[in-house]
Design a protein around this motif. Structure first.
Motif, PDB file in Angstrom:
ATOM      1  N   ILE A  20       0.781  -1.392   0.137  1.00 36.39           N
ATOM      2  CA  ILE A  20       0.084  -0.140  -0.001  1.00 36.39           C
ATOM      3  C   ILE A  20       0.914   1.417  -0.024  1.00 36.39           C
ATOM      4  N   ALA A  21       1.873   1.275   0.680  1.00 34.43           N
ATOM      5  CA  ALA A  21       2.722   2.155   1.002  1.00 34.43           C
ATOM      6  C   ALA A  21       3.344   2.879  -0.472  1.00 34.43           C
ATOM      7  N   GLY A  33      -8.062   7.190   0.380  1.00 37.99           N
ATOM      8  CA  GLY A  33      -7.873   6.092   1.258  1.00 37.99           C
ATOM      9  C   GLY A  33      -7.213   4.731   0.651  1.00 37.99           C
ATOM     10  N   ALA A  34      -6.429   4.256   1.183  1.00 36.62           N
ATOM     11  CA  ALA A  34      -5.699   2.898   1.013  1.00 36.62           C
ATOM     12  C   ALA A  34      -5.701   2.128   2.197  1.00 36.62           C
ATOM     13  N   THR A  47      -7.680 -14.391   5.297  1.00 35.79           N
ATOM     14  CA  THR A  47      -8.048 -13.583   4.225  1.00 35.79           C
ATOM     15  C   THR A  47      -7.486 -11.919   4.095  1.00 35.79           C
ATOM     16  N   VAL A  48      -7.048 -11.743   3.087  1.00 34.73           N
ATOM     17  CA  VAL A  48      -6.552 -10.442   2.985  1.00 34.73           C
ATOM     18  C   VAL A  48      -7.163  -9.655   1.752  1.00 34.73           C
ATOM     19  N   ARG A  49      -7.428  -8.561   1.895  1.00 36.47           N
ATOM     20  CA  ARG A  49      -8.155  -7.898   0.716  1.00 36.47           C
ATOM     21  C   ARG A  49      -7.478  -6.175   0.849  1.00 36.47           C
ATOM     22  N   ALA A  57     -11.519   1.289  -5.523  1.00 39.84           N
ATOM     23  CA  ALA A  57     -10.972   0.110  -6.377  1.00 39.84           C
ATOM     24  C   ALA A  57     -10.451  -0.702  -5.331  1.00 39.84           C
ATOM     25  N   GLY A  58      -9.738  -1.999  -5.753  1.00 36.96           N
ATOM     26  CA  GLY A  58      -8.942  -2.695  -4.770  1.00 36.96           C
ATOM     27  C   GLY A  58      -9.803  -4.253  -5.074  1.00 36.96           C
ATOM     28  N   THR A  59      -9.354  -5.339  -3.988  1.00 39.36           N
ATOM     29  CA  THR A  59      -9.781  -6.698  -4.250  1.00 39.36           C
ATOM     30  C   THR A  59     -10.995  -6.922  -3.370  1.00 39.36           C
ATOM     31  N   LEU A  60     -11.603  -5.904  -2.571  1.00 36.43           N
ATOM     32  CA  LEU A  60     -12.587  -6.139  -1.718  1.00 36.43           C
ATOM     33  C   LEU A  60     -14.097  -5.631  -2.730  1.00 36.43           C
ATOM     34  N   LYS A  61     -14.739  -6.785  -2.986  1.00 40.16           N
ATOM     35  CA  LYS A  61     -15.950  -6.704  -4.088  1.00 40.16           C
ATOM     36  C   LYS A  61     -16.815  -5.416  -3.788  1.00 40.16           C
ATOM     37  N   ALA A  62     -17.043  -4.825  -2.352  1.00 44.44           N
ATOM     38  CA  ALA A  62     -17.953  -3.956  -2.426  1.00 44.44           C
ATOM     39  C   ALA A  62     -17.196  -2.483  -1.940  1.00 44.44           C
TER      40      ALA A  62
END
Length: 130
Positions: A20-21, A33-34, A47-49, A57-62
């Motif tokens: 993330i950094a 935000g990140a 589990t890592v998202r 964006a990102g790997t979180l669906k919602a």
């Protein structure tokens, strides 16, 4: 080489924070935000998202709904209102954490809950859902 669950969890968290950094350089076009979101049950897989806000964006669906929740509480996961609803009384401890940045400021949240349903419900129903 065998790595204990605790060491694996910390390695995953630290690796995610490093990603993330690096992924959000200090520029005018960085996301608002990140976060690295980790769900670590006492038994079972971790589990890592990832979650990025503005743009969502990102790997979180919602991602969009999660970013809306974070926007309402200045990026403080612990201030997201709990969602109402029933959960079973099973005891299957789970540790959830959210580490990252909100508008350039560090944000950290980490808490252990009696089970995943309670963890999801008590953190607003989106960030740590499946």
């Amino acid at each position: 080489m065998h790595m204990s669950r605790a060491r694996f969890r910390w390695a995953a968290v630290l690796a995610g924070i490093a990603v993330i950094a690096q992924a959000a350089p200090a520029q005018a076009d960085e996301p608002a935000g990140a976060y690295l979101l980790v769900v670590a049950p006492q038994q079972g897989p971790v589990t890592v998202r990832s979650l990025y806000c503005d743009p969502d964006a990102g790997t979180l669906k919602a991602a969009s709904q999660a970013c809306d929740q974070l926007e309402a509480v200045d990026g403080e996961v612990g201030r997201i209102p709990a969602r109402t609803g029933p959960c079973t009384l099973e005891y299957a401890p789970v540790r959830v954490s959210a580490h990252g940045r909100w508008h350039g400021r560090p944000r950290h949240f980490e808490r252990t809950f009696p089970n995943r349903c309670i963890a999801v419900r008590d953190t607003g129903g989106i960030l740590f859902s499946e």
